[in-house]
Scaffold this active site. Structure first.
Site, PDB file in Angstrom:
ATOM      1  N   LYS A 110      54.761   2.546  10.246  1.00  0.00           N
ATOM      2  CA  LYS A 110      54.797   3.226  11.547  1.00  0.00           C
ATOM      3  C   LYS A 110      55.820   4.367  11.527  1.00  0.00           C
ATOM      4  O   LYS A 110      55.555   5.458  12.033  1.00  0.00           O
ATOM      5  CB  LYS A 110      55.098   2.229  12.671  1.00  0.00           C
ATOM      6  CG  LYS A 110      53.886   1.375  13.005  1.00  0.00           C
ATOM      7  CD  LYS A 110      54.190   0.269  13.991  1.00  0.00           C
ATOM      8  CE  LYS A 110      52.999  -0.661  14.140  1.00  0.00           C
ATOM      9  NZ  LYS A 110      53.356  -1.948  14.739  1.00  0.00           N
ATOM     10  N   LYS A 189      40.442   0.698   5.648  1.00  0.00           N
ATOM     11  CA  LYS A 189      40.523  -0.399   6.611  1.00  0.00           C
ATOM     12  C   LYS A 189      40.105   0.105   8.007  1.00  0.00           C
ATOM     13  O   LYS A 189      40.546   1.170   8.427  1.00  0.00           O
ATOM     14  CB  LYS A 189      41.977  -0.897   6.660  1.00  0.00           C
ATOM     15  CG  LYS A 189      42.183  -1.986   7.684  1.00  0.00           C
ATOM     16  CD  LYS A 189      43.648  -2.171   8.066  1.00  0.00           C
ATOM     17  CE  LYS A 189      43.706  -2.889   9.370  1.00  0.00           C
ATOM     18  NZ  LYS A 189      44.730  -2.979  10.215  1.00  0.00           N
ATOM     19  N   LYS A 192      42.028   1.245  14.758  1.00  0.00           N
ATOM     20  CA  LYS A 192      42.081   2.207  15.869  1.00  0.00           C
ATOM     21  C   LYS A 192      42.800   3.466  15.439  1.00  0.00           C
ATOM     22  O   LYS A 192      42.406   4.567  15.754  1.00  0.00           O
ATOM     23  CB  LYS A 192      42.901   1.620  17.035  1.00  0.00           C
ATOM     24  CG  LYS A 192      42.179   0.647  17.883  1.00  0.00           C
ATOM     25  CD  LYS A 192      42.993   0.335  19.133  1.00  0.00           C
ATOM     26  CE  LYS A 192      44.166  -0.594  18.888  1.00  0.00           C
ATOM     27  NZ  LYS A 192      43.787  -1.979  18.571  1.00  0.00           N
TER      28      LYS A 192
HETATM   29  P1  ADP Z   1      44.257  -1.945  14.706  1.00  0.00           P
HETATM   30  O1  ADP Z   1      44.580  -1.836  13.219  1.00  0.00           O
HETATM   31  O2  ADP Z   1      42.925  -1.377  15.009  1.00  0.00           O
HETATM   32  O3  ADP Z   1      45.350  -1.373  15.574  1.00  0.00           O
HETATM   33  P2  ADP Z   1      45.308  -4.493  15.543  1.00  0.00           P
HETATM   34  O4  ADP Z   1      46.528  -4.237  14.722  1.00  0.00           O
HETATM   35  O5  ADP Z   1      45.402  -4.436  17.024  1.00  0.00           O
HETATM   36  O6  ADP Z   1      44.149  -3.497  15.036  1.00  0.00           O
HETATM   37  O7  ADP Z   1      44.711  -5.895  15.094  1.00  0.00           O
HETATM   38  C1  ADP Z   1      44.428  -7.039  15.878  1.00  0.00           C
HETATM   39  C2  ADP Z   1      43.982  -8.182  14.983  1.00  0.00           C
HETATM   40  O8  ADP Z   1      42.793  -7.844  14.261  1.00  0.00           O
HETATM   41  C3  ADP Z   1      45.018  -8.560  13.913  1.00  0.00           C
HETATM   42  O9  ADP Z   1      44.978  -9.959  13.660  1.00  0.00           O
HETATM   43  C4  ADP Z   1      44.554  -7.795  12.717  1.00  0.00           C
HETATM   44  O10 ADP Z   1      45.010  -8.352  11.506  1.00  0.00           O
HETATM   45  C5  ADP Z   1      43.027  -7.893  12.856  1.00  0.00           C
HETATM   46  N1  ADP Z   1      42.393  -6.710  12.254  1.00  0.00           N
HETATM   47  C6  ADP Z   1      42.498  -5.434  12.658  1.00  0.00           C
HETATM   48  N2  ADP Z   1      41.800  -4.595  11.883  1.00  0.00           N
HETATM   49  C7  ADP Z   1      41.213  -5.373  10.932  1.00  0.00           C
HETATM   50  C8  ADP Z   1      40.351  -5.113   9.820  1.00  0.00           C
HETATM   51  N3  ADP Z   1      39.920  -3.880   9.552  1.00  0.00           N
HETATM   52  N4  ADP Z   1      39.964  -6.151   9.067  1.00  0.00           N
HETATM   53  C9  ADP Z   1      40.374  -7.405   9.336  1.00  0.00           C
HETATM   54  N5  ADP Z   1      41.179  -7.729  10.376  1.00  0.00           N
HETATM   55  C10 ADP Z   1      41.604  -6.738  11.161  1.00  0.00           C
END
Ligand code: ADP
Ligand code: TRP
Length: 321
Positions: A110, A189, A192
């Protein structure tokens, strides 16, 4: 077995969230003692628009409820409805070496992205440790990106237990390798922050548009294609059982199949899969007080456990005099 996980209420949901975490949590309701919460304190590290956070919290609750979270079978609440979690964060902070937090990838990523490194962002894993340890969680289902935070939680718990005796259960992250990293439209990956998502609860037109944007190579229709190098395949397979995956794999290898037709099929599958959930979500959001009531009941159940833990912690550290 006690299973716990949380999700931040920051914006829309995508297939990575669903397959990486939510689907598994919902399935756990039938097999375990499930604790699931909306991590709105955590979301404050990236969101300073109060209205958006409040609205996002209700939406996150509606998302989970629409996808099948059953508040009768699980404990489902909003993080900030339990102020105990902040008190535990403070107690744990005193057992958290700076170096442990400095090594966290999520923090470093970050900061590298230009986000100002404030204390909230730095202390994020300690708050997460409090979430987990408060409920004596044994299993924490998360995506790969959160694994290190659960390991940090274990380290903090070990340090605390060394000092005060066996106060906390040591949790273990649970990562399903099959869905550890759901790829996005571009093969990175799905996230968002990368703008490469396929979102849940979209209108048909918007969903179709996202799916058509999945990046594929330029192999001509008639030629064989490599499913293992194709992120369209990697996304499609999430909706298929083993035999169906094998059949799709054959179509790739045999040639004569265009990516356009595969995208159209995938669009229809995703649309049909999520449409009932989208309707349920709309109904839930039409009655916000109904959602608030469900969350208040969940907070009450969660608080019962939290008070027990905090009673022990307060006594051990010397806050009861
Ligand atoms: P983002 O990366 O879109 O901001 P978050 O960090 O809010 O997503 O993730 C919320 C949950 O979903 C967490 O447990 C995270 O590990 C899982 N997650 C997010 N993106 C993925 C992905 N591409 N593959 C598997 N799990 C994911
Ligand atoms: N940090 C997690 C995420 O961004 C959300 C979260 C907060 C969490 N507290 C937790 C996940 C405790 C598991 C356990 O996805």
């Amino acid at each position: 077995m006690r299973v716990l996980s949380g999700i931040q209420p920051s914006g829309s949901l995508h297939l990575g969230n669903y397959f990486g975490m939510m689907k598994k949590m919902i399935a756990y309701q039938e097999q375990a003692e499930l604790f699931c919460f909306i991590a709105n304190y955590h979301a404050m590290t990236s969101l300073s628009d109060g209205k958006a956070l409040a609205q996002g919290t209700l939406e996150a609750a509606a998302n989970f409820l629409a996808l099948g979270m059953d508040p009768e079978k699980s404990v489902f609440w909003v993080q900030s409805d339990l102020p105990e979690v902040q008190e535990l964060t403070w107690a744990l902070s005193n057992f958290t070496p700076m170096g442990l937090l400095e090594r966290c990838h999520s923090y470093k990523d970050k900061v590298a992205k230009g986000i100002a490194p404030n204390h909230g962002l730095f202390a994020y894993p300690v708050l997460m440790a409090a979430d987990i340890l408060m409920f004596q969680s044994e299993v924490v289902p998360v995506g790969k990106d959160q694994k290190q935070h659960v390991e940090v939680t274990r380290d903090i718990a070990i340090k605390f237990n060394n000092e005060y005796g066996e106060v906390f259960t040591l949790p273990a992250p649970e990562i399903d390798e099959e869905v550890a990293v759901v790829p996005g439209l571009d093969g990175q990956k799905m996230s968002k922050s990368y703008g490469n998502t396929i979102d849940l609860f979209l209108e048909e037109k918007a969903l179709r548009k996202q799916i058509m944007r999945i990046v594929t190579d330029s192999t001509p229709v008639e030629e064989p294609k490599d499913p293992d190098k194709c992120n369209l395949f990697q996304i499609y397979r999430l909706f298929l059982d083993k035999a169906e995956q094998e059949a799709l794999r054959r179509r790739y290898l045999d040639g004569g199949m265009g990516y356009g037709e595969v995208k159209q099929e995938l669009f229809e599958i995703i649309r049909d899969f999520f449409t009932p959930f989208t309707e349920k979500r709309r109904e839930l959001l039409a009655d916000k007080d109904g959602i608030r009531r469900i969350l208040a009941q969940g907070a009450e159940k969660a608080r019962y456990v939290a008070r027990k833990t905090m009673g022990k912690v307060r006594k051990k550290v010397g806050l009861i005099y």
